[in-house]
Design a protein around this motif. Sequence first.
Motif, PDB file in Angstrom:
ATOM      1  N   ALA A  15      16.669   4.523  -6.693  1.00 42.70           N
ATOM      2  CA  ALA A  15      17.308   3.706  -5.654  1.00 42.70           C
ATOM      3  C   ALA A  15      17.617   4.627  -4.474  1.00 42.70           C
ATOM      4  CB  ALA A  15      18.580   3.053  -6.184  1.00 42.70           C
ATOM      5  N   PRO A  16      16.557   5.107  -3.796  1.00 43.59           N
ATOM      6  CA  PRO A  16      16.756   6.092  -2.734  1.00 43.59           C
ATOM      7  C   PRO A  16      17.573   5.539  -1.570  1.00 43.59           C
ATOM      8  CG  PRO A  16      14.497   5.291  -2.721  1.00 43.59           C
ATOM      9  CD  PRO A  16      15.157   4.721  -3.954  1.00 43.59           C
ATOM     10  N   ARG A  17      18.384   6.412  -1.001  1.00 46.68           N
ATOM     11  CA  ARG A  17      19.285   6.031   0.084  1.00 46.68           C
ATOM     12  C   ARG A  17      18.620   6.269   1.432  1.00 46.68           C
ATOM     13  NH1 ARG A  17      24.269   9.360  -2.595  1.00 46.68           N
ATOM     14  NH2 ARG A  17      24.345   8.137  -4.507  1.00 46.68           N
ATOM     15  N   GLY A  18      19.111   5.522   2.428  1.00 47.15           N
ATOM     16  CA  GLY A  18      18.659   5.734   3.793  1.00 47.15           C
ATOM     17  C   GLY A  18      17.598   4.742   4.204  1.00 47.15           C
ATOM     18  N   GLY A  19      17.261   4.808   5.470  1.00 46.06           N
ATOM     19  CA  GLY A  19      16.271   3.894   6.022  1.00 46.06           C
ATOM     20  C   GLY A  19      14.895   4.529   6.085  1.00 46.06           C
ATOM     21  N   GLY A  20      13.967   3.763   6.586  1.00 43.77           N
ATOM     22  CA  GLY A  20      12.610   4.254   6.761  1.00 43.77           C
ATOM     23  C   GLY A  20      11.824   4.299   5.467  1.00 43.77           C
ATOM     24  N   VAL A  21      10.636   4.874   5.561  1.00 45.05           N
ATOM     25  CA  VAL A  21       9.754   5.006   4.407  1.00 45.05           C
ATOM     26  C   VAL A  21      10.273   6.127   3.517  1.00 45.05           C
ATOM     27  CG1 VAL A  21       7.382   5.476   3.659  1.00 45.05           C
ATOM     28  CG2 VAL A  21       7.796   4.165   5.755  1.00 45.05           C
ATOM     29  N   LYS A  22      10.242   5.881   2.198  1.00 41.79           N
ATOM     30  CA  LYS A  22      10.740   6.846   1.226  1.00 41.79           C
ATOM     31  C   LYS A  22       9.689   7.060   0.138  1.00 41.79           C
ATOM     32  CE  LYS A  22      14.391   4.021   1.100  1.00 41.79           C
ATOM     33  NZ  LYS A  22      14.261   3.377   2.373  1.00 41.79           N
ATOM     34  N   ILE A  23       9.539   8.303  -0.291  1.00 44.25           N
ATOM     35  CA  ILE A  23       8.672   8.632  -1.430  1.00 44.25           C
ATOM     36  C   ILE A  23       9.559   9.182  -2.531  1.00 44.25           C
ATOM     37  CG2 ILE A  23       6.739   9.997  -2.305  1.00 44.25           C
ATOM     38  CD1 ILE A  23       5.722  10.215   0.597  1.00 44.25           C
ATOM     39  N   ILE A  24       9.471   8.579  -3.716  1.00 39.68           N
ATOM     40  CA  ILE A  24      10.186   9.063  -4.896  1.00 39.68           C
ATOM     41  C   ILE A  24       9.216   9.952  -5.667  1.00 39.68           C
ATOM     42  CG2 ILE A  24      11.320   8.437  -7.058  1.00 39.68           C
ATOM     43  CD1 ILE A  24      11.881   5.662  -5.701  1.00 39.68           C
ATOM     44  N   ALA A  25       9.560  11.230  -5.794  1.00 41.41           N
ATOM     45  CA  ALA A  25       8.674  12.192  -6.450  1.00 41.41           C
ATOM     46  C   ALA A  25       9.190  12.543  -7.833  1.00 41.41           C
ATOM     47  CB  ALA A  25       8.571  13.458  -5.600  1.00 41.41           C
ATOM     48  N   HIS A  26       8.264  12.710  -8.767  1.00 45.22           N
ATOM     49  CA  HIS A  26       8.630  13.148 -10.121  1.00 45.22           C
ATOM     50  C   HIS A  26       7.451  13.872 -10.733  1.00 45.22           C
ATOM     51  CE1 HIS A  26       6.428  10.131 -12.669  1.00 45.22           C
ATOM     52  NE2 HIS A  26       6.284   9.618 -11.464  1.00 45.22           N
ATOM     53  N   VAL A  27       7.704  14.568 -11.825  1.00 46.74           N
ATOM     54  CA  VAL A  27       6.677  15.363 -12.499  1.00 46.74           C
ATOM     55  C   VAL A  27       6.213  14.661 -13.766  1.00 46.74           C
ATOM     56  CG1 VAL A  27       6.297  17.527 -13.771  1.00 46.74           C
ATOM     57  CG2 VAL A  27       7.377  17.573 -11.531  1.00 46.74           C
TER      58      VAL A  27
ATOM     59  N   LEU B  10       4.359  13.487   5.652  1.00 43.04           N
ATOM     60  CA  LEU B  10       4.141  13.626   7.093  1.00 43.04           C
ATOM     61  C   LEU B  10       3.284  12.482   7.622  1.00 43.04           C
ATOM     62  CD1 LEU B  10       3.643  17.490   7.258  1.00 43.04           C
ATOM     63  CD2 LEU B  10       5.580  16.186   8.183  1.00 43.04           C
ATOM     64  N   GLU B  11       2.267  12.108   6.871  1.00 44.29           N
ATOM     65  CA  GLU B  11       1.393  10.989   7.265  1.00 44.29           C
ATOM     66  C   GLU B  11       2.184   9.692   7.410  1.00 44.29           C
ATOM     67  OE1 GLU B  11      -1.662   8.177   4.809  1.00 44.29           O
ATOM     68  OE2 GLU B  11      -1.899  10.331   4.527  1.00 44.29           O
ATOM     69  N   LEU B  12       3.094   9.448   6.475  1.00 39.61           N
ATOM     70  CA  LEU B  12       3.866   8.202   6.461  1.00 39.61           C
ATOM     71  C   LEU B  12       5.164   8.287   7.274  1.00 39.61           C
ATOM     72  CD1 LEU B  12       3.593   7.338   2.642  1.00 39.61           C
ATOM     73  CD2 LEU B  12       2.338   6.254   4.537  1.00 39.61           C
ATOM     74  N   GLY B  13       5.540   9.483   7.701  1.00 39.18           N
ATOM     75  CA  GLY B  13       6.835   9.662   8.340  1.00 39.18           C
ATOM     76  C   GLY B  13       7.962   9.387   7.360  1.00 39.18           C
ATOM     77  N   ALA B  14       7.768   9.818   6.114  1.00 38.09           N
ATOM     78  CA  ALA B  14       8.676   9.471   5.011  1.00 38.09           C
ATOM     79  C   ALA B  14       9.644  10.594   4.670  1.00 38.09           C
ATOM     80  CB  ALA B  14       7.858   9.131   3.765  1.00 38.09           C
ATOM     81  N   SER B  15      10.765  10.194   4.098  1.00 41.75           N
ATOM     82  CA  SER B  15      11.676  11.131   3.452  1.00 41.75           C
ATOM     83  C   SER B  15      11.278  11.186   1.981  1.00 41.75           C
ATOM     84  CB  SER B  15      13.130  10.674   3.605  1.00 41.75           C
ATOM     85  OG  SER B  15      13.312   9.367   3.100  1.00 41.75           O
TER      86      SER B  15
ATOM     87  N   VAL C 266       8.622   1.901   0.124  1.00 39.51           N
ATOM     88  CA  VAL C 266       8.849   2.851  -0.967  1.00 39.51           C
ATOM     89  C   VAL C 266       7.530   3.155  -1.689  1.00 39.51           C
ATOM     90  CG1 VAL C 266      10.097   3.323  -3.124  1.00 39.51           C
ATOM     91  CG2 VAL C 266      11.213   2.016  -1.309  1.00 39.51           C
ATOM     92  N   TRP C 267       7.286   4.431  -1.886  1.00 40.75           N
ATOM     93  CA  TRP C 267       6.136   4.929  -2.639  1.00 40.75           C
ATOM     94  C   TRP C 267       6.657   5.784  -3.792  1.00 40.75           C
ATOM     95  CZ3 TRP C 267       0.784   5.034  -0.797  1.00 40.75           C
ATOM     96  CH2 TRP C 267       0.598   4.339   0.391  1.00 40.75           C
ATOM     97  N   VAL C 268       5.852   5.910  -4.840  1.00 41.73           N
ATOM     98  CA  VAL C 268       6.160   6.836  -5.934  1.00 41.73           C
ATOM     99  C   VAL C 268       5.045   7.874  -5.990  1.00 41.73           C
ATOM    100  CG1 VAL C 268       6.393   7.100  -8.442  1.00 41.73           C
ATOM    101  CG2 VAL C 268       7.508   5.179  -7.277  1.00 41.73           C
ATOM    102  N   ALA C 269       5.442   9.144  -6.071  1.00 38.70           N
ATOM    103  CA  ALA C 269       4.492  10.247  -6.201  1.00 38.70           C
ATOM    104  C   ALA C 269       4.481  10.711  -7.650  1.00 38.70           C
ATOM    105  CB  ALA C 269       4.875  11.395  -5.282  1.00 38.70           C
ATOM    106  N   ASN C 270       3.386  10.416  -8.357  1.00 42.32           N
ATOM    107  CA  ASN C 270       3.169  10.921  -9.717  1.00 42.32           C
ATOM    108  C   ASN C 270       2.535  12.301  -9.561  1.00 42.32           C
ATOM    109  OD1 ASN C 270       4.014   8.482 -10.928  1.00 42.32           O
ATOM    110  ND2 ASN C 270       1.967   7.624 -10.849  1.00 42.32           N
ATOM    111  N   MET C 271       3.285  13.362  -9.852  1.00 39.91           N
ATOM    112  CA  MET C 271       2.795  14.723  -9.669  1.00 39.91           C
ATOM    113  C   MET C 271       2.596  15.393 -11.031  1.00 39.91           C
ATOM    114  SD  MET C 271       5.094  15.939  -6.367  1.00 39.91           S
ATOM    115  CE  MET C 271       6.458  16.400  -7.407  1.00 39.91           C
ATOM    116  N   VAL C 272       1.397  15.867 -11.288  1.00 47.18           N
ATOM    117  CA  VAL C 272       1.093  16.488 -12.577  1.00 47.18           C
ATOM    118  C   VAL C 272       1.526  17.951 -12.510  1.00 47.18           C
ATOM    119  CG1 VAL C 272      -0.644  16.909 -14.351  1.00 47.18           C
ATOM    120  CG2 VAL C 272      -0.856  14.904 -12.845  1.00 47.18           C
TER     121      VAL C 272
END
Length: 163
Positions: free
Chosen positions: A13-25, A115-120, A77-83
């Motif tokens: 439940a990320p805080r703030g406005g704009g585009v957000k990416i939730i990153a996890h491993v 950077l492409e999305l202007g996201a936090s 909102v995007w999710v980054a699945n990072m291996v």
Amino acid sequence: MSEITYAEGDATAPRGGGVKIIAHVCNDLGGWGKGFVLALSRRWPEPEAAFRRWHRERARNDFGLGAAQFVPVDPSVWVANMVGQRGIRTAGSTAVPVRYEAIDAALGLLAGKALELGASVHMPRIGCGLAGGEWSRVEPLVVERLVAQGIPVTVYDFDRKRP
């Protein structure tokens, strides 16, 4: 240069406005069933489905240590699945599955997408739960790859006392 913002709360439940990416491993075995991924799956089915498909079709794509997959779950909102971990912890083993170099590589890909999305970027202390990593080794990677490029980063510490 700004710093990482630390917050108590739920990274799904990320805080703030704009585009957000939730990153996890994630692990390189295609497993999705413990830790932070359960919270993601409770909120959105897409990251798990995309990850499992990405792993299943790995002979024809870039799946592997250091790779990152970006899954839109909401218009902002995007999710980054990072291996970033090799395998999983097994009972009785002292070996940790975290791979710092893989997290570093995936963070580089994450920076490009942010950077492409202007996201936090929003995350738990990636690589430090089931992967067994140490935040003192992950934090400098986050600073170098994201914060140094002006990408706002919030790291969430979940308050387990809440219902």
